[in-house]
Design an enzyme around this catalytic site. Structure first.
Site, PDB file in Angstrom:
ATOM      1  N   GLU A  85      90.667 110.067 103.283  1.00  0.00           N
ATOM      2  CA  GLU A  85      91.068 108.682 102.993  1.00  0.00           C
ATOM      3  C   GLU A  85      89.921 107.922 102.344  1.00  0.00           C
ATOM      4  O   GLU A  85      88.856 107.762 102.940  1.00  0.00           O
ATOM      5  CB  GLU A  85      91.516 107.997 104.296  1.00  0.00           C
ATOM      6  CG  GLU A  85      92.150 106.638 104.064  1.00  0.00           C
ATOM      7  CD  GLU A  85      92.641 105.986 105.356  1.00  0.00           C
ATOM      8  OE1 GLU A  85      92.765 106.678 106.386  1.00  0.00           O
ATOM      9  OE2 GLU A  85      92.884 104.760 105.331  1.00  0.00           O
ATOM     10  N   LYS A 279      94.412 103.497 115.149  1.00  0.00           N
ATOM     11  CA  LYS A 279      94.434 104.464 114.047  1.00  0.00           C
ATOM     12  C   LYS A 279      93.143 104.347 113.241  1.00  0.00           C
ATOM     13  O   LYS A 279      92.534 105.344 112.849  1.00  0.00           O
ATOM     14  CB  LYS A 279      95.656 104.222 113.158  1.00  0.00           C
ATOM     15  CG  LYS A 279      95.869 105.258 112.078  1.00  0.00           C
ATOM     16  CD  LYS A 279      95.138 104.948 110.787  1.00  0.00           C
ATOM     17  CE  LYS A 279      95.386 106.012 109.755  1.00  0.00           C
ATOM     18  NZ  LYS A 279      94.517 105.869 108.565  1.00  0.00           N
ATOM     19  N   ASP A 295      88.837 120.117 117.691  1.00  0.00           N
ATOM     20  CA  ASP A 295      90.283 120.119 117.496  1.00  0.00           C
ATOM     21  C   ASP A 295      90.780 118.677 117.538  1.00  0.00           C
ATOM     22  O   ASP A 295      90.847 118.066 118.598  1.00  0.00           O
ATOM     23  CB  ASP A 295      90.903 120.967 118.618  1.00  0.00           C
ATOM     24  CG  ASP A 295      92.416 121.018 118.572  1.00  0.00           C
ATOM     25  OD1 ASP A 295      93.045 120.106 118.016  1.00  0.00           O
ATOM     26  OD2 ASP A 295      92.972 121.977 119.130  1.00  0.00           O
ATOM     27  N   HIS A 392      89.736  98.634  99.902  1.00  0.00           N
ATOM     28  CA  HIS A 392      90.447  99.907  99.907  1.00  0.00           C
ATOM     29  C   HIS A 392      90.861 100.315  98.499  1.00  0.00           C
ATOM     30  O   HIS A 392      90.680 101.457  98.086  1.00  0.00           O
ATOM     31  CB  HIS A 392      91.678  99.795 100.804  1.00  0.00           C
ATOM     32  CG  HIS A 392      92.349 101.104 101.021  1.00  0.00           C
ATOM     33  ND1 HIS A 392      91.866 102.036 101.909  1.00  0.00           N
ATOM     34  CD2 HIS A 392      93.423 101.666 100.435  1.00  0.00           C
ATOM     35  CE1 HIS A 392      92.620 103.107 101.871  1.00  0.00           C
ATOM     36  NE2 HIS A 392      93.580 102.910 100.976  1.00  0.00           N
TER      37      HIS A 392
END
Lengths: 437, 437
Positions: A85, A279, A295, A392
């Site tokens: 991202e 998130k 993991d 962004h």
């Protein structure tokens, strides 16, 4: 529609690709060439990567990046971050630099215990089961002495086995609840091997147990597995500074801090905000988790379940103002390892761990928690000031330009243009199209 | 301890690595060589990957694998899966094959709505705010007409804006709750751009609004962002067969199905089981999410929060037996895209989407949900029969052998030996060491 295949996993990589080309790509050479373009030219290295998992046909690239200037307790780190991202690494780096000049990040590990359960069905008299358990408990522990020999020697291993009555949740449901200390290993294989052995011993002992025979019904093991819910494997990190450190030309430090705290308050009470807020935290944590060969599915599951532990899904971070001091903190469960698994196998994981000065699992917990806190700080700072789209989309501009196969010259012109203009997908496309006409 | 750095992001890749080598690797050439070994020999391709994110210095490999024989509704798929955990792809393939011969997987999309919020502070009379909102609502919608022009033309865009009173959760907290249809795009950039525009318009209109001036206090936007909590972007998948399909030499079909259902019941009521159960589901979902260029942090956050929606974190799958029929199903929120973001940029993502027959976002939701269901089926089947360690360690054997730098001959011998013997890390190490003495 489509063709089934038999014995696919037994085929060579070459034959797997050949089959795919025929069955799904109409033998299109370009598609197949794409797969091969990503193979490593070092055959031996490629072979090792192919053997990580079944049916591997190529290497999926995620960018391996570095975010420098992370001062954590008294050490300065450059964090390895694996994430696709755009803007995450930039945001982490900015937050790191900001806090490096304001005392840095502090972190501490609260506890490191992991658990696993043998899940049991039993419909007889509970007292009989508990009495059986206390009789065989030492044998259960003894049965894993070989498996845990090495772990014990290093100071870890099984801590305790308890029999838990879960019948208030589900009729006939009991658990052997086992707690473990796995030191620098994440420990999934170790814990699962212990549990399966304990389960076998438990069943074998139950088979010949007189009181169960008298009752006509003994316990039955349904399944045995570690838990990825790890609220006892917990780490905390925080930053703190005087309010006037936030003052800029545009905003007074106190006002900024008030807005920041308010944003966190909203994430505490409203699930739609909390999920996105967390998130963003995981953008930072997962990037470190991936880079260090851990993991991320295990980490994600444990973290989000922890966020819901009080019945309402809520923010993992907290912000407050005490007089003139702002404090921002995170408390998060992270079961990580720095030995075992991929850690000594994947060359870039080895590189990442070396970059982090070969951390213990506890040190890595602190580093990952800090990455999450830094990410959240950067996100909220943008959200309560300029909004996130400005930063962004600036980072995403390169992706749009690459998608249009822009030349270096076109890229330079676009970057210059968009330092002063708002980036959007359509604006970027228009700009390049105009250049080309 | 450690050296801070200024202007790191502005350095060339070469200079970034040079700085890292000096600051963290004592100029150790091997470490730096490791980074370069993973560069692609095609400079232009490498440059594009470097531009995905800031400070990229190498490519992190995850295995790109294929799991064939997935019959979903009436189509047969080979699923692209990107995952480092050994045994996940093998388990998916086994489950796919099992169900291909028993009617395949069924799936349907329940809804595809996404939401975003403008989070607002307001401490005045609620009636005044609601009245203001109904006056300016059309202007708010009008303000994004340029941004949503293309999306509207394709049949998507903003569906509705509501003003929600959240003051029961937090004093003075209101939201502009916006619902969107983003078609085949995941839509994060689109939604965020819309929300930031709506927020600007809302504040501008509020500034001149007489009733707020009379009251002496108007609303203030705290932040605007999409939500990764997506319970209205929901997909369902299921399998079903007669109980006797499960009969093997070792177990009667009915007994197997009873054990299976019982295992799922446990995951419904006990958080320590539920988290691991859902983690296994995400092994399948994330592998498809990554391969198709979607954002796994967004998916993870939305899924686990959904699992906690009733106040108790619970299983995402359900299993039941009706007379002689076994049914196993999953219901999961998945906000995915098949256009935008990395989908047209990363060559292996393009490959993955082509392999999946260029699915719509809805089709990809179904495929990912099936991957999760298949993974969970395989995991529970192992857990209630042989346990998971047997299969998992068999897959992990190769990693242990590679770690020991085993030759092809040693590998062949080890594989033969461990078809009949239990794999453990220490057993594998011992076996190879014995060979070498």
């Amino acid at each position: 529609m489509g063709i089934p295949v038999s014995g696919f996993s037994k085929k060579s990589k070459h034959d797997k690709i050949k089959w795919l080309a025929e069955a799904y790509f109409n033998d299109d050479a370009t598609a197949i060439q794409t797969l091969k373009k990503y193979w490593n030219s070092d055959d031996r290295l490629q072979e090792m990567h192919d053997e990580f998992t079944e049916n591997a046909i190529s290497n999926y690239y995620l960018p391996f990046s570095v975010a420098p200037n992370f001062q954590i307790n008294d050490t300065l780190y450059a964090l390895p971050m694996v994430i696709e991202e755009s803007s995450v690494v930039a945001a982490a780096s900015n937050a790191a630099k900001f806090w490096m000049n304001r005392g840095g990040f502090k972190a501490e590990v609260i506890s490191t215990v992991k658990t696993g359960q043998v899940h049991i069905d039993y419909f007889g008299n509970p007292a009989v089961l508990f009495s059986f358990f206390s009789e065989v408990k030492e044998k259960l522990i003894g049965s894993i002495s070989e498996i845990q020999k090495n772990m014990k020697a290093r100071g870890g291993g099984l801590i305790e086995i308890e029999l838990k009555d879960e019948t208030s949740k589900l009729m006939g449901y009991y658990e052997l609840h086992c707690t473990f200390e796995t030191l620098d290993a994440m420990g999934a294989n170790f814990i699962n091997s212990c549990l399966e052995e304990i389960a076998d011993t438990f069943e074998a002992e139950a088979n010949g147990y007189q009181a169960f025979e008298t009752e006509g019904r003994g316990p039955k093991v349904v399944l045995s597995i570690l838990s990825n819910y790890v609220p006892e494997c917990l780490v905390k990190a925080w930053v703190s500074c005087e309010l006037d450190h936030f003052s800029t030309e545009d905003i007074d430090g106190k006002e900024f801090a008030d807005n920041f705290v308010r944003a966190v308050e909203m994430a505490k009470v409203e699930i739609r905000r909390a999920v996105t807020h967390n998130k963003g935290i995981m953008n930072g944590i997962d990037a470190v988790v991936l880079a260090t060969g851990n993991d991320f599915r295990a980490v994600e599951a444990g973290v989000h379940a922890y966020a819901s532990r009080n019945g309402n899904y809520t923010s993992l971070t907290d912000a407050r103002i005490d007089e003139d001091t702002f404090t921002f903190s995170i408390e998060v469960p992270l079961a990580l390892g720095t030995v075992g698994g991929l850690t000594s196998l994947h060359p870039l994981v080895k590189f990442a761990l070396q970059l982090l000065r070969k951390p213990s699992a506890s040190e890595l917990m602190m580093i990952a928690a800090v990455a999450g806190l830094a990410q959240n700080f950067a996100a909220i700072r943008s959200l309560v000031t300029t909004g996130i789209q400005q930063g962004h989309m600036k980072m995403h501009l390169m992706n749009i330009l690459n998608q249009m196969e822009a030349t270096s010259e076109e890229k330079q012109k676009a970057i210059r243009h968009f330092t002063k203009n708002t980036v959007s997908h359509s604006a970027a496309v228009e700009f390049i199209e105009k250049l080309r006409n």
